[in-house]
Design an enzyme around this catalytic site. Structure first.
Site, PDB file in Angstrom:
ATOM      1  N   ASP A 155       9.515   2.756  -0.995  1.00 47.73           N
ATOM      2  CA  ASP A 155       8.284   3.904  -0.381  1.00 47.73           C
ATOM      3  C   ASP A 155       8.779   3.675   1.218  1.00 47.73           C
ATOM      4  O   ASP A 155       8.207   2.318   1.456  1.00 47.73           O
ATOM      5  CB  ASP A 155       6.495   3.564  -0.824  1.00 47.73           C
ATOM      6  CG  ASP A 155       5.841   3.591   0.323  1.00 47.73           C
ATOM      7  OD1 ASP A 155       4.887   3.533  -0.089  1.00 47.73           O
ATOM      8  OD2 ASP A 155       6.247   4.424   1.225  1.00 47.73           O
ATOM      9  N   TYR A 193       0.522  -1.175   0.256  1.00 47.39           N
ATOM     10  CA  TYR A 193      -0.205  -0.346  -0.228  1.00 47.39           C
ATOM     11  C   TYR A 193       0.806   1.662   0.256  1.00 47.39           C
ATOM     12  O   TYR A 193       1.929   1.254   0.447  1.00 47.39           O
ATOM     13  CB  TYR A 193      -1.217   0.157   1.130  1.00 47.39           C
ATOM     14  CG  TYR A 193      -1.837   0.912   1.632  1.00 47.39           C
ATOM     15  CD1 TYR A 193      -1.844   2.383   2.742  1.00 47.39           C
ATOM     16  CD2 TYR A 193      -3.068   0.850   0.206  1.00 47.39           C
ATOM     17  CE1 TYR A 193      -2.176   3.208   2.493  1.00 47.39           C
ATOM     18  CE2 TYR A 193      -3.531   2.269   1.194  1.00 47.39           C
ATOM     19  CZ  TYR A 193      -3.722   3.503   1.691  1.00 47.39           C
ATOM     20  OH  TYR A 193      -4.480   4.610   2.350  1.00 47.39           O
ATOM     21  N   LYS A 229       5.113   9.371   8.176  1.00 50.78           N
ATOM     22  CA  LYS A 229       4.825   9.428  10.588  1.00 50.78           C
ATOM     23  C   LYS A 229       5.847  10.002  10.350  1.00 50.78           C
ATOM     24  O   LYS A 229       5.957  11.054  10.733  1.00 50.78           O
ATOM     25  CB  LYS A 229       4.696   7.736   9.988  1.00 50.78           C
ATOM     26  CG  LYS A 229       3.540   7.287   9.526  1.00 50.78           C
ATOM     27  CD  LYS A 229       3.582   5.596   8.502  1.00 50.78           C
ATOM     28  CE  LYS A 229       2.544   5.454   8.530  1.00 50.78           C
ATOM     29  NZ  LYS A 229       1.237   5.191   8.769  1.00 50.78           N
TER      30      LYS A 229
HETATM   31  P1  KE4 Z   1      -0.786   8.732   4.195  1.00 49.41           P
HETATM   32  O1  KE4 Z   1      -1.210   9.420   3.231  1.00 49.41           O
HETATM   33  O2  KE4 Z   1      -1.905   7.975   4.957  1.00 49.41           O
HETATM   34  O3  KE4 Z   1       0.584   9.295   5.330  1.00 49.41           O
HETATM   35  O4  KE4 Z   1       0.502   7.705   3.969  1.00 49.41           O
HETATM   36  C1  KE4 Z   1       0.177   6.695   3.560  1.00 49.41           C
HETATM   37  C2  KE4 Z   1       0.758   5.224   2.947  1.00 49.41           C
HETATM   38  C3  KE4 Z   1       2.021   5.695   1.856  1.00 49.41           C
HETATM   39  N1  KE4 Z   1       3.088   4.430   2.266  1.00 49.41           N
HETATM   40  C4  KE4 Z   1       2.936   3.602   3.018  1.00 49.41           C
HETATM   41  C5  KE4 Z   1       4.112   2.028   2.999  1.00 49.41           C
HETATM   42  C6  KE4 Z   1       2.249   3.512   3.884  1.00 49.41           C
HETATM   43  O5  KE4 Z   1       2.267   2.391   5.213  1.00 49.41           O
HETATM   44  C7  KE4 Z   1       1.101   4.150   3.930  1.00 49.41           C
HETATM   45  C8  KE4 Z   1      -0.171   4.479   4.687  1.00 49.41           C
HETATM   46  N2  KE4 Z   1      -0.146   3.361   6.113  1.00 49.41           N
HETATM   47  C9  KE4 Z   1      -1.508   3.124   7.011  1.00 49.41           C
HETATM   48  C10 KE4 Z   1      -1.309   2.266   7.533  1.00 49.41           C
HETATM   49  N3  KE4 Z   1      -1.200   0.616   6.536  1.00 49.41           N
HETATM   50  C11 KE4 Z   1      -1.708   4.275   7.646  1.00 49.41           C
HETATM   51  C12 KE4 Z   1      -3.267   4.243   7.702  1.00 49.41           C
HETATM   52  C13 KE4 Z   1      -4.056   4.692   7.321  1.00 49.41           C
HETATM   53  O6  KE4 Z   1      -4.620   4.698   6.545  1.00 49.41           O
HETATM   54  O7  KE4 Z   1      -5.026   4.988   8.432  1.00 49.41           O
END
Ligand code: KE4
Length: 427
Positions: free
Chosen positions: A238, A142, A266
């Protein structure tokens, strides 16, 4: 009915699914989510005053634990000078310099406001720099919710049949997104051979943490590096999850493999909304205003968010011993959970890398997304509910990770393993 349930009823009338991000709705674990009022160290408190040991850690940012004084005080100082100027500030220079000092092979940085934005921009840069349209991602990985990456995505955007993982994403957009299998270099090579000279980038989570936690097989990441070098595609790590978590220099340092572009989120915001994409000067100077690849953001480099990120990254730079301690805590948890499962006669596979870990309810090894999907998701949901009842807050979905922070000490590990022994027996 508790206060969380009452709030959730109101929230569902005002917010889609009652939440501002799908996984928080607890749909995968079949109960109403806990509404949290405050957090400190390794703990959360909910609206009914119940306390939990927290292994979500805001999905990764809170590596030092919640409400760390170094970060809180930096934010309190920054807020006094104003919230946002829409102009360059000293802290943006300082955090960019710090990132280039901590992360190998990175010469320039662009700050954005989320991991999604960082990845979306890095893919656009890869396409702009190579003049190619196709991208390769991995099923179960993801990378945020930008259109071209919502294909065979993991975690809360789960769908695994090559169609968009979401309505509203035109097939015409995702036709340029090719999907390989994590830990299967041949699947990558086949796509590169099928589209000679057309692959702009291969984007990978160096540790897949959106299918539970699945580490790279020996040689996998270096194999991607070699395939990219041979085909002229750029390798994007990523590192929204692994960045500054596995090591001060992230996965590039931890695994010794060079990426062309790296995305962060994060941890670099210390709990505030921050993302970044980084790379060589030659690549990054193709980004506006000095190059043809456009990207912008009203609150990018926000001074308060930069203060939080600088405080956290600075602390991590100055305390490199923290990473061994975090990994030791991760190992202790993983070994303890394996022992508890064995004692309970429950088939559980625990994958752990540093301070990232995930249980899978299966007797088999989990090294691919197919393996992860083959685990017992219903059992995970029951395990989650049992642990929550005993004051342990885990990820409310199987295809997520457990995050350990510096605030998780022996007391928290002991309480977690005691709860796990009870719950696994009852499963
Ligand atoms: P954000 O747009 O949520 O800050 O980041 C997206 C993203 C990009 N790349 C990786 C590897 C990620 O894990 C994420 C977001 N992680 C999720 C948890 N699986 C955030 C939690 C959520 O979606 O509420």
């Amino acid at each position: 009915m508790g206060r969380s349930e009452e709030l959730f009823e109101q929230a569902c009338r005002l917010l889609p699914g009652g939440v501002n991000s799908p996984v928080r709705a607890y749909r995968a674990v079949g109960m109403a989510p806990r509404f949290i009022t405050r957090a400190d160290g390794a703990y959360l408190w909910d609206e009914d005053g119940r306390r939990y040991i927290d292994y979500v850690c805001s999905w990764g940012p809170m590596i030092l634990g919640h409400n760390h004084p170094v970060i809180r005080e930096a934010v309190e100082r920054a807020v006094k000078d104003g919230l946002s100027f829409g102009a360059p500030t000293r802290r943006e220079v300082e955090i960019a310099r710090l990132i280039t000092e901590m992360v190998p092979h990175v010469e320039m940085v662009r700050m954005v406001n989320s991991g999604t934005e960082a990845v979306m921009s890095a893919v656009r840069l890869a396409r702009g720099a190579t003049g190619r349209d196709k991208i390769i991602k991995f099923e179960g990985c993801y990378h945020g919710h930008s259109d071209c990456l919502l294909v065979n995505a993991g975690s809360s955007a789960l769908a695994d049949d090559g169609r968009p993982s979401s309505a509203g994403v035109p097939q015409d957009i995702v036709r340029h997104t090719l999907t390989a299998r994590f830990n299967d270099l041949a699947s990558v090579e086949a796509l590169i051979d099928a589209w000679p000279g057309q692959i702009a980038c291969v984007i990978v989570e160096p540790v897949a943490a959106n299918m539970g936690v699945v580490g790279p097989a020996p040689g996998f990441l270096q194999g991607l590096r070699d395939l990219c070098d041979r085909s002229g595609a750029l390798l994007i790590f990523d590192e929204v999850i692994t960045g500054f978590r596995l090591a001060p220099g992230g996965a590039q340092q931890y695994f010794g493999v060079r990426a062309d572009l790296v995305t962060f989120g994060k941890i670099i915001g210390g709990g505030m909304p921050v993302g970044a994409y980084c790379g060589s000067r030659a690549l990054m100077e193709q980004v506006a205003p000095c190059g043809p690849v456009y990207q912008a953001g009203t609150l990018s480099g926000n001074p308060v968010a930069m203060a939080a990120g600088l405080a956290q990254l600075g602390y991590l730079r100055d305390h490199p011993d923290l990473y061994d301690r975090l990994a030791e805590t991760g190992r202790q948890l993983a070994d303890g959970l394996r022992a508890a499962a064995k004692e309970a006669g429950t088939a559980v596979t625990i994958n752990q890398i540093g301070s990232l870990l995930a249980p899978f309810f299966t007797p088999d090894a989990v090294t691919t997304f197919t393996d992860a999907k083959g685990s017992d998701l219903g059992r995970y949901a029951r395990y989650f509910r049992g642990m929550l009842e005993r004051g342990i807050a885990l990820a409310p979905a199987q295809f997520e990770a457990m995050f350990v922070s510096a605030a998780h000490g022996q007391m928290e590990i002991g309480a977690t393993l005691a709860a796990a022994r009870e719950v696994l027996r009852a499963l």
